[in-house]
Scaffold this active site. Structure first.
Site, PDB file in Angstrom:
ATOM      1  N   SER A 128      -5.064   8.893   6.067  1.00 21.88           N
ATOM      2  CA  SER A 128      -4.336   8.670   7.822  1.00 21.88           C
ATOM      3  C   SER A 128      -4.599   9.713   8.278  1.00 21.88           C
ATOM      4  O   SER A 128      -4.420   9.743   9.030  1.00 21.88           O
ATOM      5  CB  SER A 128      -3.398   7.625   7.497  1.00 21.88           C
ATOM      6  N   TYR A 163      -5.825  10.424  11.876  1.00 22.95           N
ATOM      7  CA  TYR A 163      -5.725  10.514  13.093  1.00 22.95           C
ATOM      8  C   TYR A 163      -6.066  11.687  13.498  1.00 22.95           C
ATOM      9  O   TYR A 163      -6.253  11.578  14.832  1.00 22.95           O
ATOM     10  CB  TYR A 163      -4.178  10.529  12.230  1.00 22.95           C
ATOM     11  N   ASN A 213      -0.122  10.323   2.079  1.00 17.28           N
ATOM     12  CA  ASN A 213      -1.215   9.520   2.817  1.00 17.28           C
ATOM     13  C   ASN A 213      -2.486   9.658   3.649  1.00 17.28           C
ATOM     14  O   ASN A 213      -2.477   9.870   4.276  1.00 17.28           O
ATOM     15  CB  ASN A 213      -0.366   8.440   4.166  1.00 17.28           C
ATOM     16  N   TYR A 257       0.906  -0.843  -0.104  1.00 14.57           N
ATOM     17  CA  TYR A 257      -0.176  -0.140  -0.427  1.00 14.57           C
ATOM     18  C   TYR A 257       1.078   1.268   0.131  1.00 14.57           C
ATOM     19  O   TYR A 257       0.283   2.207  -0.729  1.00 14.57           O
ATOM     20  CB  TYR A 257      -0.833   0.180   1.470  1.00 14.57           C
ATOM     21  N   GLU A 258       2.161   1.442   0.504  1.00 13.54           N
ATOM     22  CA  GLU A 258       2.757   2.408   1.389  1.00 13.54           C
ATOM     23  C   GLU A 258       4.480   2.393  -0.237  1.00 13.54           C
ATOM     24  O   GLU A 258       5.233   2.938  -0.073  1.00 13.54           O
ATOM     25  CB  GLU A 258       3.886   2.549   2.337  1.00 13.54           C
TER      26      GLU A 258
END
Length: 171
Positions: free
Chosen positions: A136, A140, A133, A27-28
């Site tokens: 994400s 957060y 990202n 994914y990264e």
């Protein structure tokens, strides 16, 4: 999704943890950088002095993946210390498989991590997020996270093993 369980990982979960680590790395766009083995995970996390702790998200049989996996998310963390503020929980990896996002699994994992941090009297939880990202970062930030890179100007460095060895053996 009706139900799922967040629980501490056991040694028997190492193959699933490695599978999820590889999915996160993919994914990264960093899949080729995963050199860790299942044996490493077992020895490093479930020996006499574990280097990491891990929570896993497990779904009931009717929600298993098409490949037959019941573990669909994980969070790997450890404790560290900041001489200015004391104990920290460092969240090293956190991932929920894409088909299982949006059901509250990630939020529940983060809640469990927060409970661990509070039980251990940690001052905060630290983690890294790739700049690109945005999902994400937003996840957060909605939960109160602040971006220390932009707010305090910190930069992350690393010294690779070859240079550690060089420094360690200098005379």
């Amino acid at each position: 999704m009706a139900k799922f369980v967040i629980r501490p990982a056991t040694a028997a979960d190492c193959s699933d943890i490695l599978r999820l680590i590889k999915e996160l790395a993919k994914y990264e766009y960093m899949e080729e950088q995963v050199i860790l083995t299942e044996k490493d995970l077992l020895e490093d996390g479930f020996g006499e002095h574990p280097f990491y702790h891990c929570l896993v998200a497990e779904v009931p049989k009717e929600h298993w993946t098409p490949e037959g996996h019941s573990i669909v998310g994980f969070a790997m963390y450890y404790f560290t210390y900041d001489p200015w503020i004391g104990k920290l929980l460092y969240l090293e990896d956190f991932f929920v498989m894409s088909d299982y996002r949006g059901f509250g699994i990630g939020s529940e994992i983060l809640k469990n991590l927060s409970q661990v941090a509070m039980r251990c009297r940690c001052s905060s939880m630290h983690f890294l997020v790739a700049e690109w990202n945005e999902p994400s970062i937003n996840f957060y930030k909605r939960r109160g996270a602040s971006d220390l890179s932009s707010e305090e100007g910190w930069r992350l460095f690393k010294i690779d093993k070859e240079y550690l060895l060089k420094m360690a053996t200098e005379e």
